[in-house]
Each structure stands twice: as structure tokens, then as C-alpha cells.
Design a protein around this motif. Structure first.
Motif, PDB file in Angstrom:
ATOM      1  N   ARG A   1       5.313  -0.896  -0.951  1.00 10.02           N
ATOM      2  CA  ARG A   1       4.443  -0.256  -1.931  1.00 10.02           C
ATOM      3  C   ARG A   1       3.247  -1.135  -2.266  1.00 10.02           C
ATOM      4  O   ARG A   1       2.145  -0.634  -2.488  1.00 10.02           O
ATOM      5  N   SER A   2       3.478  -2.457  -2.303  1.00  7.72           N
ATOM      6  CA  SER A   2       2.350  -3.366  -2.560  1.00  7.72           C
ATOM      7  C   SER A   2       1.339  -3.358  -1.431  1.00  7.72           C
ATOM      8  O   SER A   2       0.189  -3.751  -1.622  1.00  7.72           O
ATOM      9  N   LEU A   3       1.778  -2.895  -0.230  1.00  6.80           N
ATOM     10  CA  LEU A   3       0.844  -2.746   0.902  1.00  6.80           C
ATOM     11  C   LEU A   3       0.196  -1.365   0.903  1.00  6.80           C
ATOM     12  O   LEU A   3      -0.449  -0.982   1.887  1.00  6.80           O
ATOM     13  N   ASP A   4       0.375  -0.602  -0.203  1.00 12.71           N
ATOM     14  CA  ASP A   4      -0.237   0.729  -0.373  1.00 12.71           C
ATOM     15  C   ASP A   4       0.291   1.744   0.639  1.00 12.71           C
ATOM     16  O   ASP A   4      -0.431   2.649   1.065  1.00 12.71           O
ATOM     17  N   LEU A   5       1.567   1.591   1.050  1.00 12.50           N
ATOM     18  CA  LEU A   5       2.201   2.615   1.880  1.00 12.50           C
ATOM     19  C   LEU A   5       2.872   3.646   0.969  1.00 12.50           C
ATOM     20  O   LEU A   5       3.447   3.289  -0.073  1.00 12.50           O
ATOM     21  N   SER A   6       2.789   4.894   1.308  1.00  9.55           N
ATOM     22  CA  SER A   6       3.320   5.961   0.457  1.00  9.55           C
ATOM     23  C   SER A   6       4.846   5.943   0.458  1.00  9.55           C
ATOM     24  O   SER A   6       5.495   5.468   1.406  1.00  9.55           O
TER      25      SER A   6
END
Length: 400
Positions: free
Chosen positions: A322-327
Motif C-alpha cells: 500500500r505504501s507503494l501505491d498499489l491498489s
């Protein structure tokens, strides 16, 4: 006797282990399920992926792989992403990524297409900070009585309010100016008092022992008097004495004598203390993750995915990705056994050339996973994928 028996037993155990290891079957290259085919990537250049012993071209954005190529560097059999799925970059994925669905507290800005994911944002009156995972939109702040709106609320930032100053009340900036002025004046006054009480603070050229000044003129007398005042030595100024016609010296002469129309003085002054100036620069940190340099470009980064799979705990997976902006849809739909490889591959395809190992390590450290990050760095350096640039410290020198 006991030592001989023990030695024979150790030799028998050693040879038994060796024979057992040789009897174990060796998996063919590139078939390790934990590596996810990373070993085969060493022979394929960028834009290609390994399949058996061949290198196949990736499918373009908006499509996914149906079957690999049949010849080296040949095209794969690709198919367009069905409705509700997408791929933003060239890939060798077997299925397209599911499109993100906007939550009830969000509104759709851009619909999903075969080459782009859905773009969502918080509805009017709500916001979600960019630096944090947007799990829930927060209500924008309303200014209270006695406050003025400084910055309006946006989809990615909260409102900012400031207290309204009452008439006749000094503003915050004015208080800062007054405070700095008072400290500056007080500092100058303290330095002046300290120097008055410690005249040796003045750095003067240090004369050699026994140095004397002779034949001083009227200008020289003033210079000697000034130096004597600086080093707290009282030397009286003597008037010029005219010599007599017979060459004798005046009896009122205090023993210094005069051989010319001007007074000659010999002054013995103690050397002033040396004032060395030492500049010391802090040494540069050589343990910063940003100093890691890949030895084989993007291949070095891909080969380090294995260390994330082995060292990172499964309970940290969702927060990390999530911190890598993956959904959440992409995270939940990933294969549990190959989740790390698959999601890191998605992240790498999205970031492209700007993807770095330092970025992944920083996300781990933000989640207090410093031990895991240190282990990954150590393996990446020991296995020759990365090296750390060493910055030599700057040492100061003193003038004596």
C-alpha cells in the motif's frame, strides 16, 4: 581409545551427509518456484522475458500474454484486456490487472481504460493526504470563531486556519523581530564586556623573544604606546632630547641616552597568545541507502526481489505494498505464494527507469522494518548486485 572411536564416527557421518546431498535431484535452471523465473532473466535484455531457453518480446500496454513466443526474440501471443482490467506498460502478465473501484466517499475523475487505471479523488468537503495511504477520506476542517481561512481544502490537503489578530495586538512576526533584536543586542554587549575583561582575545603578531624596537621616531613612539596598551604594558612617552655641543648627555636623561634628535627606546613585550582557528567538518555517513549503486542496472534490482520474498514477514505485505501505491484489488488478487514477486513486478513496470532499491528500502524503514532492510542491503552487496559509494570524511586543520 575413546578419541579414536569418536573420530571414526565423525568421518562416517560426514561421508553419509555428502552422499545424501549428491543423491538429491537438482532442479533445472529457472524452475525454482520461489524465484519466479528471475534466474532466466539474466540472459534477456530489457523489453524481453525468459521462456524456456528463449527470450520473448513483452506484450504492449493494454494487452496480456496468452502464450510465449516460439522463436528467440519473437513476439508473444497477446490478447486485449477485457472490460474492467488494464495494463499500463509492456508486460508478460498472464492476466490484466483489475480496475480500481472508487469508494462511496470518492468520485471518479477518469474512468478505467485498457491502458489506464481508474482515477479517484475525495468528494467535495473531504480530503486524503498524498503522503498517506488513502483508505478513508477525512472531513475538511472548518474555521472557528476568531479564525480566518488561510488555505482552502482540496482533495489532497486539509483547510488551514489562523487566529485573527485583535486591533492593537502585536502580530507574531513583530514578536519574532523584537525577540531576535533583543538577543542580537544582548549578544553584542556580552562579547564587548568579555573582550574588555580579557584583552588577550585580540590576536597580535607574536614577536620573537628578545625582539626590540630601536631608533623609534615620534610615529614609532605612538605605535609602541599603542602596542603596549593592547598588551597591558605601561610605557611612558619620552620627549625628544637635543644633544649638547660637546656630545654629552643631559643629566636628567633617565639612563636611556640619545644619539640623535629623536628618542631611542627599547621595549620588551611578551608574545601574545596564539589564536588558532580550527574548522572541523562532520564526516559523511557511509551507511545511507541512497549511496547504493547497481552494478547491472535494472537486473540488479530484479535479482534483489528474492531477498524481499525471503526476509519480509507476510504480515507486513499489505502495508508495504500500500505504501507503494498499489491498489487493494491488486494486492488481494495476487497469488499468495508469489505475491512479492508479482506485485514488485507490477510496481517495477509502473515506475520504469525511476524505480530504485533505495525507494523500497525507505518504505521498509518507514514501517519500522529496519532489520529486514539491513538484511536485504547486506545480501545485495555480498552477492555483487550493488555496491555502496564511500564518501571520505573531511578533516579540519589548525593553523598554529
Amino acid at each position: 581409545m575413546n578419541k579414536g572411536i569418536l573420530l571414526k564416527a565423525c568421518v562416517c557421518v560426514f561421508f553419509s551427509v555428502v552422499l545424501l546431498c549428491e543423491a538429491l535431484p537438482t532442479p533445472p535452471p529457472g524452475t525454482d518456484p520461489k524465484r519466479g523465473g528471475l534466474l532466466g532473466q539474466r540472459t534477456c535484455s530489457q523489453g524481453l522475458y525468459p521462456s524456456a531457453r528463449l527470450c520473448c518480446l513483452n506484450c504492449p500496454a493494454g494487452e496480456h500474454q496468452v502464450s510465449p513466443c516460439s522463436s528467440d526474440r519473437g513476439s508473444s501471443v497477446c490478447s486485449e484486456c477485457p472490460m474492467g482490467t488494464f495494463t499500463e506498460h509492456s508486460n508478460n502478465l498472464h492476466t490484466c490487472l483489475p480496475c480500481t473501484r472508487c469508494r462511496p466517499d470518492q468520485e471518479e475523475v477518469q474512468p478505467c481504460s485498457p491502458t489506464n487505471d481508474t482515477v479517484c479523488r475525495c468528494k467535495s468537503g473531504y480530503f486524503c493526504a498524498l503522503e498517506q495511504p488513502c483508505e478513508v477520506c477525512q472531513r475538511c476542517r472548518s474555521c472557528k470563531d476568531g479564525e480566518a481561512l488561510v488555505k482552502s481544502c482540496t482533495a489532497h490537503s486539509n483547510s488551514e486556519c489562523a487566529k485573527t489578530p485583535t486591533p492593537g495586538t502585536p502580530t507574531k512576526a513583530l514578536w519574532w523581530i523584537l525577540g531576535v533584536s533583543v538577543f542580537a543586542v544582548g549578544g553584542v554587549f556580552c562579547v564587548w564586556v568579555y573582550k574588555k575583561r580579557n584583552p588577550w582575545l585580540t590576536c597580535l603578531p607574536s614577536p620573537s623573544p628578545g625582539h626590540s624596537q630601536q631608533g623609534a621616531t615620534g610615529h614609532g613612539s605612538l605605535e609602541i604606546a599603542q602596542n603596549a596598551h593592547n598588551v597591558m604594558v605601561d610605557i611612558p612617552l619620552l620627549p625628544s632630547e637635543e644633544p649638547r655641543s660637546d656630545g654629552s648627555v643631559n643629566e636628567d636623561d633617565p639612563g636611556l641616552g640619545s644619539s640623535s634628535s629623536e628618542t631611542s627606546l627599547t621595549v620588551q613585550m611578551p608574545p601574545p597568545p596564539a589564536c588558532p582557528v580550527v574548522f572541523r567538518c562532520p564526516s559523511a555517513r557511509n551507511d545511507d541507502d541512497s549511496l547504493l549503486v547497481p552494478l547491472n542496472g535494472e537486473k540488479s534490482l530484479k535479482l534483489c526481489f528474492e531477498y524481499f520474498h525471503v526476509d519480509m514477514e507476510s504480515k507486513v505485505h499489505k502495508r508495504f505494498f500500500r505504501s507503494l501505491d498499489l491498489s487493494d484489488n491488486a494486492i488481494n488478487n495476487a497469488n499468495i505464494e508469489d505475491r512479492v514477486y508479482e506485485l514488485l513486478g507490477v510496481w517495477l513496470q509502473r515506475e520504469g527507469q525511476v524505480a530504485t532499491l533505495h525507494h523500497l528500502l525507505r518504505k521498509l524503514r518507514d514501517l519500522d522494518q529496519n532489520r529486514t532492510a539491513d538484511s536485504i542491503v547486506e545480501k545485495a552487496i555480498d552477492n555483487g548486485h550493488y555496491e555502496r559509494v564511500v564518501i571520505p570524511p573531511l578533516s579540519g586543520k589548525s593553523d598554529e
